[in-house]
Design an enzyme around this catalytic site. Structure first.
Site, PDB file in Angstrom:
ATOM      1  CB  CYS A   5     -19.292  62.164  20.516  1.00 59.56           C
ATOM      2  SG  CYS A   5     -19.773  62.913  18.940  1.00 59.56           S
ATOM      3  CB  CYS A  24     -20.592  60.066  14.924  1.00 61.03           C
ATOM      4  SG  CYS A  24     -19.195  60.730  15.859  1.00 61.03           S
ATOM      5  CG  ASN A  52     -18.322  53.749  13.741  1.00 66.56           C
ATOM      6  OD1 ASN A  52     -19.088  52.801  13.598  1.00 66.56           O
ATOM      7  ND2 ASN A  52     -17.119  53.611  14.270  1.00 66.56           N
ATOM      8  CB  CYS A  86     -23.521  62.744  17.888  1.00 62.84           C
ATOM      9  SG  CYS A  86     -22.546  62.272  16.435  1.00 62.84           S
ATOM     10  CD  GLU A 127     -24.300  58.657  17.563  1.00 61.59           C
ATOM     11  OE1 GLU A 127     -24.207  58.266  18.735  1.00 61.59           O
ATOM     12  OE2 GLU A 127     -23.315  58.682  16.787  1.00 61.59           O
ATOM     13  CD  GLU A 165     -12.522  53.935  13.474  1.00 58.07           C
ATOM     14  OE1 GLU A 165     -12.949  53.783  14.625  1.00 58.07           O
ATOM     15  OE2 GLU A 165     -11.553  53.286  13.024  1.00 58.07           O
TER      16      GLU A 165
END
Length: 130
Positions: free
Chosen positions: A83, A50, A39, A86, A52, A41
């Site tokens: 999430c 993310c 990930n 994803c 994935e 940010e």
């Protein structure tokens, strides 16, 4: 290197200065190639990426489009599922029977199929008018 090892290693590269929640993901293609993502940010939260999604982008950038297996790891009390976005991204490149292992740093694992992660997924067949 196992998917667990690959996901755990790439997780250390995560850029998570806001949440402190690092996630690593590793994907294997039918040919055995492994792609990883972590990930990333951003101060403008919706602009982050993310783990994935990062692994999928690396796979596609390498010219591959099929996921045979996936592994996601995070430092949490319970295995962390992808999430919603994803989950949809996984559906795009993996069949419903493809396994996704959700894991914690402490060794807890939960194995699910993509179809279990996103039942009733929207797919390209929904756009087929023929």
């Amino acid at each position: 290197m196992s998917l667990r090892e690959a996901a755990r290693a790439v997780r250390e590269n995560a850029h998570a200065p806001y949440s402190g929640f690092k996630v690593g993901a590793a994907l294997r293609t039918p040919g055995g190639a492994v792609y990883v993502g972590c990930n990333v940010e951003n101060a403008a939260y919706p602009e982050g990426t993310c783990a994935e999604a990062g692994a999928i982008a690396a796979m596609v950038a390498a010219g591959e489009t099929v996921i045979a297996e996936a592994y996601v790891i995070a430092d949490s009390p319970d295995p962390v599922p992808p999430c919603g976005g994803c989950r949809q991204k996984l559906v795009e490149f993996a069949g419903g029977e493809v396994t996704v292992t959700l894991a914690t740093l402490d060794g807890a694992e939960r194995v699910m199929r993509v179809g279990e992660l996103l039942p009733g997924a929207f797919t390209r067949t929904h756009m087929d008018r023929n």
